[in-house]
Design a protein around this motif. Structure first.
Motif, mmCIF file in Angstrom:
data_model
loop_
_atom_site.group_PDB
_atom_site.id
_atom_site.type_symbol
_atom_site.label_atom_id
_atom_site.label_comp_id
_atom_site.label_asym_id
_atom_site.label_seq_id
_atom_site.Cartn_x
_atom_site.Cartn_y
_atom_site.Cartn_z
ATOM 1 N N UNK A 142 -10.166 -45.145 -44.161
ATOM 2 C CA UNK A 142 -10.152 -43.773 -44.690
ATOM 3 C C UNK A 142 -11.429 -43.640 -45.525
ATOM 4 N N UNK A 143 -11.766 -42.420 -45.905
ATOM 5 C CA UNK A 143 -12.969 -42.194 -46.703
ATOM 6 C C UNK A 143 -12.592 -41.495 -47.996
ATOM 7 N N UNK A 144 -12.970 -42.092 -49.121
ATOM 8 C CA UNK A 144 -12.732 -41.505 -50.440
ATOM 9 C C UNK A 144 -13.985 -40.743 -50.862
ATOM 10 N N UNK A 152 -16.544 -43.718 -50.835
ATOM 11 C CA UNK A 152 -16.950 -44.484 -49.667
ATOM 12 C C UNK A 152 -15.779 -44.847 -48.783
ATOM 13 N N UNK A 153 -16.059 -45.664 -47.799
ATOM 14 C CA UNK A 153 -15.061 -46.067 -46.809
ATOM 15 C C UNK A 153 -14.145 -47.140 -47.400
ATOM 16 N N UNK A 154 -12.844 -46.960 -47.197
ATOM 17 C CA UNK A 154 -11.840 -47.912 -47.673
ATOM 18 C C UNK A 154 -10.929 -48.300 -46.506
ATOM 19 N N UNK A 155 -10.372 -49.510 -46.520
ATOM 20 C CA UNK A 155 -9.458 -49.913 -45.442
ATOM 21 C C UNK A 155 -8.222 -49.016 -45.411
ATOM 22 N N UNK A 156 -7.808 -48.634 -44.216
ATOM 23 C CA UNK A 156 -6.555 -47.902 -44.066
ATOM 24 C C UNK A 156 -5.392 -48.879 -44.172
ATOM 25 N N UNK A 157 -4.385 -48.506 -44.963
ATOM 26 C CA UNK A 157 -3.181 -49.321 -45.116
ATOM 27 C C UNK A 157 -1.984 -48.450 -44.754
ATOM 28 N N UNK A 158 -1.262 -48.830 -43.723
ATOM 29 C CA UNK A 158 -0.114 -48.047 -43.278
ATOM 30 C C UNK A 158 0.899 -47.894 -44.403
ATOM 31 N N UNK A 183 -7.647 -34.650 -46.130
ATOM 32 C CA UNK A 183 -8.149 -33.986 -44.930
ATOM 33 C C UNK A 183 -7.867 -34.909 -43.758
ATOM 34 N N UNK A 184 -6.914 -34.528 -42.928
ATOM 35 C CA UNK A 184 -6.518 -35.369 -41.808
ATOM 36 C C UNK A 184 -7.541 -35.265 -40.675
ATOM 37 N N UNK A 185 -7.585 -36.268 -39.789
ATOM 38 C CA UNK A 185 -8.592 -36.250 -38.726
ATOM 39 C C UNK A 185 -8.530 -35.029 -37.808
ATOM 40 N N UNK A 186 -7.338 -34.416 -37.685
ATOM 41 C CA UNK A 186 -7.222 -33.243 -36.819
ATOM 42 C C UNK A 186 -7.620 -31.950 -37.529
ATOM 43 N N UNK A 187 -8.092 -32.061 -38.779
ATOM 44 C CA UNK A 187 -8.564 -30.882 -39.500
ATOM 45 C C UNK A 187 -7.552 -30.244 -40.416
ATOM 46 N N UNK A 207 -8.548 -42.585 -40.453
ATOM 47 C CA UNK A 207 -9.635 -41.631 -40.320
ATOM 48 C C UNK A 207 -9.579 -40.458 -41.277
ATOM 49 N N UNK A 208 -8.571 -40.403 -42.152
ATOM 50 C CA UNK A 208 -8.450 -39.300 -43.111
ATOM 51 C C UNK A 208 -9.524 -39.389 -44.191
ATOM 52 N N UNK A 209 -9.761 -38.251 -44.849
ATOM 53 C CA UNK A 209 -10.604 -38.183 -46.040
ATOM 54 C C UNK A 209 -9.700 -37.862 -47.225
ATOM 55 N N UNK A 210 -9.897 -38.569 -48.329
ATOM 56 C CA UNK A 210 -9.200 -38.271 -49.580
ATOM 57 C C UNK A 210 -10.244 -37.735 -50.547
ATOM 58 N N UNK A 211 -10.098 -36.464 -50.911
ATOM 59 C CA UNK A 211 -11.109 -35.776 -51.714
ATOM 60 C C UNK A 211 -10.561 -35.423 -53.087
#
Length: 240
Positions: A142-144, A152-158, A183-187, A207-211
Motif C-alpha cells: 500500500x502507499x502512505x 512511501x510504500x509499505x507492505x500490505x498486511x491482510x 483510496x482503493x485501487x478501483x478508485x 494497492x490502496x493509498x492511505x492519505x
C-alpha cells in the motif's frame, strides 16, 4: 463506502456504425487496434493474468484534463506553502513534493471485471478513440501519503486497518489527526476514523493509498477544498 459516479467516456448515444478503439496496454506497451467493445478488451488473451481490481483504463482527452487539474493543484499547494511559515510551510511543501511525483491519467470509472462485463450487456459498451490500460499482477504493498513523517510504500498486511497502518507514524503540522482517507485501487474512496476516540476498523486492499490530509480550518474554505482536490488526483493516479 463512497462510490464515484461513472465517467461517460463511451459514446452511448453514438450511431450504430462507429470507429473501433485503439488501446495501449502498460507496462508491456502493447497496442491493440480494432477493439470494438469493452468485453473484447478485458477477455483478450494478453490480459489473462491481469488483476482487474487494480486495473485502470483512461482516455486521451480526459488525460489532458486530469493533467491540467493536477498542475493547478500543485500551484495551489505552492501558493499555500508561501503563505505559511515554519512547520506549516514545511508540511505543505513536503506534501507538494509527494504530489509532484504523482502521474495522473484520464481514468474512466467503469467496472473492468471480465465476468461482470460479459454477463451485463449495458456494461459491454463500445470503445471509440484512444485509450490506455494499466494492469498487472496483484500488488503486495500500500502507499502512505500526506502530512506524515514517513510517506512511501509499505507492505500490505491482510486484515490490517487504516489506523493500524498509522501506528507509530508521526503526523505533521496541520494534519487531520482524527480521520484519514483510503483510496482503493478501483478508485473508490472511504473516510476512515483513526483516532483513539472514533477508531473504526477500515481495511485496505492491495494497492490502496492511505492519505492523511489537512484538518478542517474554520475560516479558510479554500484550504479545506485542498483535500478534495488531492483526492481527485489520487483517484486518477497512474500506476508507476
Amino acid at each position: 463506502m463512497k462510490i464515484k459516479a461513472l465517467t461517460l467516456f463511451f459514446a452511448l448515444s453514438c450511431p450504430v456504425t462507429y470507429a473501433a478503439g485503439t488501446v495501449t496496454i502498460y507496462p508491456a506497451n502493447q497496442q491493440l487496434t480494432g477493439v470494438e467493445r469493452l468485453a473484447d478488451l478485458v477477455t483478450h488473451p494478453a490480459l489473462a493474468h491481469a488483476w482487474w481490481p487494480a486495473a485502470i483504463i483512461s482516455e486521451r482527452q480526459a488525460t489532458a484534463v486530469a493533467e491540467q487539474q493536477h498542475q493547478t493543484l500543485l500551484a495551489q499547494l505552492r501558493h499555500f506553502a508561501a503563505e505559511e511559515s515554519g512547520d506549516d510551510a514545511a508540511a505543505i511543501n513536503g506534501l507538494r513534493q509527494q504530489m509532484q511525483a504523482v502521474h495522473v491519467t484520464g481514468r474512466q470509472f467503469v467496472d473492468l471485471d471480465p465476468d461482470w462485463v460479459r454477463v451485463r450487456p449495458r456494461a459491454n459498451v463500445p470503445l471509440q478513440g484512444d485509450y490506455s490500460l494499466w494492469t498487472g499482477p496483484q500488488p503486495t504493498t500500500i502507499t502512505l501519503m500526506g502530512l506524515v513523517n514517513s510517506p512511501g510504500v509499505k507492505p500490505f498486511v491482510a486484515g490490517r486497518s487504516a489506523d493500524e497502518y498509522l501506528d507509530g507514524v508521526d503526523k505533521l503540522s496541520g494534519a487531520d489527526r482524527s480521520f484519514a482517507w483510503v483510496i482503493y485501487p478501483d478508485g473508490k474512496t472511504q473516510k476512515a476514523p483513526v483516532a483513539y476516540w472514533n477508531k473504526r476498523h477500515v481495511e485496505l486492499t492491495p494497492g490502496s493509498i492511505l492519505f492523511v490530509g489537512f484538518k478542517d480550518r474554520l475560516f479558510n474554505s479554500d484550504f479545506n477544498q485542498l483535500n478534495q482536490r488531492i483526492l481527485h488526483s489520487l483517484t486518477h493516479r497512474r500506476p508507476d
